[in-house]
Design an enzyme around this catalytic site. Structure first.
Site, PDB file in Angstrom:
ATOM      1  CE  LYS A  25      14.218 -44.412 -13.462  1.00  0.00           C
ATOM      2  NZ  LYS A  25      13.257 -45.479 -13.591  1.00  0.00           N
ATOM      3  CG  HIS A  77      11.228 -35.339   1.116  1.00  0.00           C
ATOM      4  ND1 HIS A  77      10.965 -36.388   0.257  1.00  0.00           N
ATOM      5  CD2 HIS A  77      10.178 -35.264   1.972  1.00  0.00           C
ATOM      6  CE1 HIS A  77       9.804 -36.925   0.590  1.00  0.00           C
ATOM      7  NE2 HIS A  77       9.301 -36.260   1.622  1.00  0.00           N
ATOM      8  N   GLY A 122      13.951 -29.554 -13.090  1.00  0.00           N
ATOM      9  CA  GLY A 122      15.254 -28.973 -12.752  1.00  0.00           C
ATOM     10  C   GLY A 122      15.184 -27.556 -12.210  1.00  0.00           C
ATOM     11  CB  SER A 123      12.516 -25.403 -10.790  1.00  0.00           C
ATOM     12  OG  SER A 123      12.028 -26.077  -9.661  1.00  0.00           O
ATOM     13  CG  ASN A 124      14.731 -27.614  -6.039  1.00  0.00           C
ATOM     14  OD1 ASN A 124      14.847 -26.837  -5.096  1.00  0.00           O
ATOM     15  ND2 ASN A 124      13.636 -28.320  -6.257  1.00  0.00           N
ATOM     16  CE  LYS A 144      27.852 -55.966  -9.732  1.00  0.00           C
ATOM     17  NZ  LYS A 144      27.996 -57.372 -10.048  1.00  0.00           N
ATOM     18  CG  ASP A 186      12.874 -39.675   1.644  1.00  0.00           C
ATOM     19  OD1 ASP A 186      13.661 -39.068   0.901  1.00  0.00           O
ATOM     20  OD2 ASP A 186      11.731 -40.015   1.295  1.00  0.00           O
ATOM     21  CG  ASN A 224      16.717 -35.961  -2.219  1.00  0.00           C
ATOM     22  OD1 ASN A 224      16.568 -35.502  -3.355  1.00  0.00           O
ATOM     23  ND2 ASN A 224      15.735 -36.580  -1.584  1.00  0.00           N
TER      24      ASN A 224
HETATM   25  C1  GRF Z   1      10.870 -30.987  -5.824  1.00  0.00           C
HETATM   26  O1  GRF Z   1       9.583 -30.852  -5.337  1.00  0.00           O
HETATM   27  C2  GRF Z   1      11.722 -31.724  -4.831  1.00  0.00           C
HETATM   28  O2  GRF Z   1      11.319 -31.535  -3.516  1.00  0.00           O
HETATM   29  C3  GRF Z   1      11.538 -33.164  -5.213  1.00  0.00           C
HETATM   30  O3  GRF Z   1      11.379 -33.146  -6.614  1.00  0.00           O
HETATM   31  C4  GRF Z   1      10.926 -31.880  -7.057  1.00  0.00           C
HETATM   32  C5  GRF Z   1      11.888 -31.403  -8.080  1.00  0.00           C
HETATM   33  O4  GRF Z   1      11.469 -30.241  -8.735  1.00  0.00           O
HETATM   34  N1  GRF Z   1      12.633 -33.969  -4.747  1.00  0.00           N
HETATM   35  P1  GRF Z   1      12.433 -29.574  -9.805  1.00  0.00           P
HETATM   36  O5  GRF Z   1      12.758 -30.625 -10.849  1.00  0.00           O
HETATM   37  O6  GRF Z   1      13.652 -29.099  -9.095  1.00  0.00           O
HETATM   38  O7  GRF Z   1      11.648 -28.457 -10.402  1.00  0.00           O
END
Ligand code: GRF
Length: 199
Positions: free
Chosen positions: A93, A111, A14-16, A68, A152, A109
């Site tokens: 998922k 990537h 969850g760092s993003n 569902k 993607d 998303n």
């Molecule tokens: C990231 O590398 C992102 O590109 C991919 O999953 C990873 C998630 O990292 N979709 P975090 O959980 O946000 O640290």
């Protein structure tokens, strides 16, 4: 422009998600983190949500074996918390069609490669960086894109380039890309909030 109401789906660190929450708190991003869902009860993402006082839920295929019902549970929570934009932040998922349809065109998303290269089935986590290094690419970097039924393949909303260095390992490259993910995701969301990017 209206404030974005964000609902997160995250499986691990969850760092993003944290970078986006921090951007909201500092005023760099006009958005409210409304709710966090994880399929993994042990995820750091849920821990972070608890710390931030954001409502969080563990919703998984173990709890909801019927796909569902799983979709319904996700939609219910996001709807209950007024979510208008869904943020996939390391969600491992595949999203069900019902969720994709309900939030049609408002699911994002991130990537860890420059799509359309190095995307699709099997291209996640370290497999992506391994493939980039193997192909001797000079550049890599994160992509934020819209999510539709084709993984993607949704519209690209933003990218950042980083160099791939000759002595890079999967870990060093992953770290360089991740740092830019944390910059890119809030930036793209702010562009959506201001109307510079229309979704
Ligand atoms: C990231 O590398 C992102 O590109 C991919 O999953 C990873 C998630 O990292 N979709 P975090 O959980 O946000 O640290």
């Amino acid at each position: 422009m209206p404030t974005l109401h964000l609902g997160f789906l995250a499986s691990h660190g969850g760092s993003n998600m944290q970078a986006i929450i921090d951007a909201c708190k500092s005023g760099r991003l006009d958005a409210i983190p409304c709710c966090v869902i994880s399929n993994n009860s042990d995820s750091k993402a849920l821990e972070r949500a608890a710390k931030e006082g954001i409502p969080y839920y563990h919703i998984s295929a173990i709890k909801y074996p019927d796909p569902k019902e799983l979709d319904k549970a996700i939609i219910e929570k996001f709807t209950q918390h007024g979510v208008d934009t869904v943020i996939l932040a390391g969600y491992m998922k595949k999203l069900g069609h019902t969720v994709i349809n309900r939030f049609n065109g408002r699911i994002l998303n991130i990537h860890p490669a420059l799509l359309p290269k190095y995307g699709g089935k099997g291209m996640y986590g370290n497999f992506v960086h391994e493939a980039v290094i193997k192909a001797k690419e000079k550049f890599s970097g994160p992509t934020v894109h819209l999510v539709d039924a084709n993984y993607d393949k949704g519209r690209i909303l933003g990218q950042k380039k980083v160099p791939v260095l000759p002595d890079d390992t999967i870990e060093t490259l992953a770290e360089r890309v991740l740092q830019q993910e944390h910059v890119l995701y809030p930036e793209v969301l702010q562009k959506i909030a201001t109307g510079e990017i229309i979704i």
